[in-house]
Design an enzyme around this catalytic site. Structure first.
Site, PDB file in Angstrom:
ATOM      1  N   GLY A 226     -10.455 -14.616 -12.864  1.00 27.51           N
ATOM      2  CA  GLY A 226      -9.472 -13.542 -12.867  1.00 27.51           C
ATOM      3  C   GLY A 226      -8.779 -13.408 -14.201  1.00 27.51           C
ATOM      4  N   HIS A 227      -7.670 -12.698 -14.179  1.00 27.51           N
ATOM      5  CA  HIS A 227      -6.886 -12.432 -15.389  1.00 27.51           C
ATOM      6  C   HIS A 227      -5.408 -12.414 -15.012  1.00 27.51           C
ATOM      7  CE1 HIS A 227      -5.824 -10.726 -19.293  1.00 27.51           C
ATOM      8  NE2 HIS A 227      -5.073  -9.845 -18.655  1.00 27.51           N
TER       9      HIS A 227
ATOM     10  N   ASP B  70     -10.677   0.671   7.687  1.00 26.74           N
ATOM     11  CA  ASP B  70      -9.420  -0.062   7.833  1.00 26.74           C
ATOM     12  C   ASP B  70      -8.259   0.901   7.615  1.00 26.74           C
ATOM     13  OD1 ASP B  70     -10.096   0.163   5.133  1.00 26.74           O
ATOM     14  OD2 ASP B  70      -8.999  -1.638   4.559  1.00 26.74           O
TER      15      ASP B  70
ATOM     16  N   ASP C  76     -15.393   2.637   2.552  1.00 25.92           N
ATOM     17  CA  ASP C  76     -14.346   1.706   2.123  1.00 25.92           C
ATOM     18  C   ASP C  76     -14.753   0.883   0.911  1.00 25.92           C
ATOM     19  OD1 ASP C  76     -12.190   2.073   4.128  1.00 25.92           O
ATOM     20  OD2 ASP C  76     -13.785   1.568   5.513  1.00 25.92           O
TER      21      ASP C  76
ATOM     22  N   CYS D  75       0.828  -1.210   0.000  1.00 30.03           N
ATOM     23  CA  CYS D  75       0.000   0.000   0.000  1.00 30.03           C
ATOM     24  C   CYS D  75       0.861   1.258   0.000  1.00 30.03           C
ATOM     25  CB  CYS D  75      -0.943  -0.001   1.206  1.00 30.03           C
ATOM     26  SG  CYS D  75      -2.665   0.163   0.712  1.00 30.03           S
TER      27      CYS D  75
END
Length: 548
Positions: free
Chosen positions: A296-297, A387, A203, A162
């Site tokens: 997904g990819h 969060d 969020d 992050c």
């Protein structure tokens, strides 16, 4: 144990059989050096000198194998100097058939050993401008022109996790601009859509489902590049982090779609192994929270990266936790220690101890799901939640405080934070002591404008205070809790497994905010606004006070 627990061939005395390229016999791609192996072509006694001298050829052959080039043979030296301490500051030296002894030999051995260890402890600073090899500009950055190169040169060690987020101020301005554009297009007929509603800064996005089924769908997305070398651990942390937005709102995560980027590799099996490890770690974390990985990819890229689009569900949308809702008198509860951004910034510079990294990874692999479920048990007393991630404790706290401003039925609030009550990762404290912070720290530090006593707090607590601006990856939850509920709530959090007692802590309280208490310590009203995601570009004022 090698003979009993592995399929690799061993010598009569149990050591791995390797040839003169340090590759295991009959097992291409498996290499060994040092005391664990025996070189069939050139047998040698067990001595550290052979392991040390094997380093360069072993490295060259590992690279050669991975790139499909021929391996190079290496013949170790036959004789070596042996220095053995007898434990009383006395030593025996031998080479071939010759041997001598004496206290001076111990002193020589001690000096050699200390110099050797210093090479692994007193490492050169990676901030040294002379380290051109370390800071060579990648070709993909050079291709993007002078501006990209200037940005890279200003902070060549860009953080992952992050810590790689775009700053709150930038994101807030962009979101506002995009919304204004949508309004303009709707009003002049360019778009068939109606003008968009005000931006909801919670969020996750909440989408009300048709009345027939009821409830609400909660959607969120997260993505970042890796900051650890183990793809399994990275996959687990990325999943925990992505799930956290659902947990912060009290929703049940149900499905996830993955977007995975795997580094370019010369051999397909390496790509497969990396992807398998990363998605296995992610799958374990998602599964433990009852969330299915449904698709997904994947693609190749310069760096390992992973993200998830997570869909959650809540039966009763009125019970969702929001950033807004804090009341005067509420206690502020934090459920995980902070300091991951600074800690891994130090780790990138080889300035963080192994146990500190291990402790941080353990915390980051802890899901916020159990905490969220405990909070639901105390729903009436838990007034707000978010969060703590990329914008740091101060940034996310500020988002919660200013969220109340958009609702006239809610208290206009500020906060008092006690620095000594905040749980910190020990490695984060050491990094702060050394002045090492995440590359996102500078952007996050703009939130200092919301701190009434910033100058005094920064001087009084130069180690702990900067960490409230530290970007967190897979950080904890931040709650505003009624004082009547807080003690029982925190006790329940501390009792749950596998969290340690230090995970949940009361770090401050909510107070009334007004223009009067927005004055700084000199009685002068601040002229600087703080632009955060939650404030939508509005001036937040100085609504946080630090106790130290």
């Amino acid at each position: 144990w090698l003979a009993e627990s592995t399929p690799f061939p061993t010598t009569d005395d149990g050591f791995l059989k390797v040839n003169d390229t340090y590759q295991c016999i009959d097992y291409p791609g498996v290499f060994a050096a040092g005391d664990c192996c025996g070189m069939i072509d050139h047998p040698r006694p067990k001595a550290g000198v052979f392991a040390v001298r094997a380093g360069p050829p072993l490295r060259d052959n590992l690279v050669a194998f991975l790139t499909g080039k021929p391996l190079t043979s290496h013949q170790p030296q036959q004789e070596f100097l042996g220095l053995i301490s007898t434990g009383d500051k006395y030593a025996v030296a031998s080479r071939g058939f010759f041997a001598i002894e004496g206290a001076y030999l111990w002193r020589m051995k001690d000096n050699i050993d200390r110099k050797w260890m210093e090479g692994y402890t007193d490492l050169p600073s990676m901030d040294d401008d002379s380290s051109e090899a370390i800071y060579s500009v990648p070709s993909n950055v050079m291709a993007k022109g002078a501006e990209a190169m200037a940005a890279f040169s200003a902070a060549p060690m860009r953080c992952g996790g992050c810590g790689a987020k775009v700053g709150a101020t930038t994101v807030s301005r962009v979101l506002d601009a995009v919304r204004e554009r949508r309004i303009f297009r709707a009003q002049n007929g360019t778009s068939k859509s109606t003008p968009p509603p005000p931006i909801d800064h919670d969020d996750a996005a909440v989408v009300m489902l048709p009345k027939e089924g009821g409830g609400a769908m909660v959607q969120t997305i997260d993505f970042f590049r890796s900051f650890v070398s183990d793809p399994f651990i990275f996959g687990k942390i990325a999943a925990v982090h992505a799930l956290s937005d659902c947990h912060a709102m009290g929703a049940n995560a149900q499905t996830a779609l993955a977007l995975a980027v795997v580094p370019y590799a010369a051999v397909e099996s390496i790509t497969e192994s990396t992807l398998l490890s990363m998605l296995s770690g992610a799958s374990d974390a998602l599964e433990s929270d009852g969330c299915d990985l449904v698709g997904g990819h994947t693609c190749e890229g310069a760096e390992l990266a992973l993200g998830f689009s997570v869909n959650g569900y809540v039966k009763d949308p009125t019970k969702l936790f929001r950033k807004r809702g804090g009341k005067i008198g509420d206690k502020i509860v934090l459920t995980k220690p902070i300091g991951t951004g600074a800690l891994f910034a130090a780790d990138m510079r080889v300035k963080c101890k192994g146990p500190h990294v291990e402790s941080a990874l353990e915390s980051m692999c802890q899901s916020n799901g159990p905490t969220s479920r405990v909070a639901l048990e105390f729903h009436e007393g838990v007034h707000a939640c978010t969060d703590v991630t990329g914008f740091g404790l101060a940034g996310h706290l500020l988002e919660m405080l200013v969220s109340n401003d958009d609702d006239t039925n809610l208290d206009t609030i500020g906060a008092i934070i006690d620095l000594d009550k905040i749980p910190y990762l020990e490695g984060g404290l050491e990094s702060s002591t050394s002045g090492i912070y995440s590359s996102l720290h500078t952007e996050n530090y703009r939130s200092r404008r919301a701190i009434r006593n910033h100058v005094v707090a920064a001087a009084a607590s130069p180690i702990k205070y900067p960490l409230i601006f530290d970007p967190q990856t897979a950080g904890g939850l931040l709650f505003f809790v009624s004082p009547d509920t807080c003690e029982a709530f925190v006790k329940k959090l501390q009792e749950r497994e596998p969290c340690r007692e230090s995970c949940a802590a009361v770090i401050g309280e909510i107070v009334e905010y007004s223009e009067k208490n927005s004055m700084n310590s000199h009685g002068i009203k601040s002229q600087e606004g703080v632009c955060t995601i939650g404030s939508g570009g509005k001036s937040s004022g100085q609504r946080v006070t630090i106790r130290y």
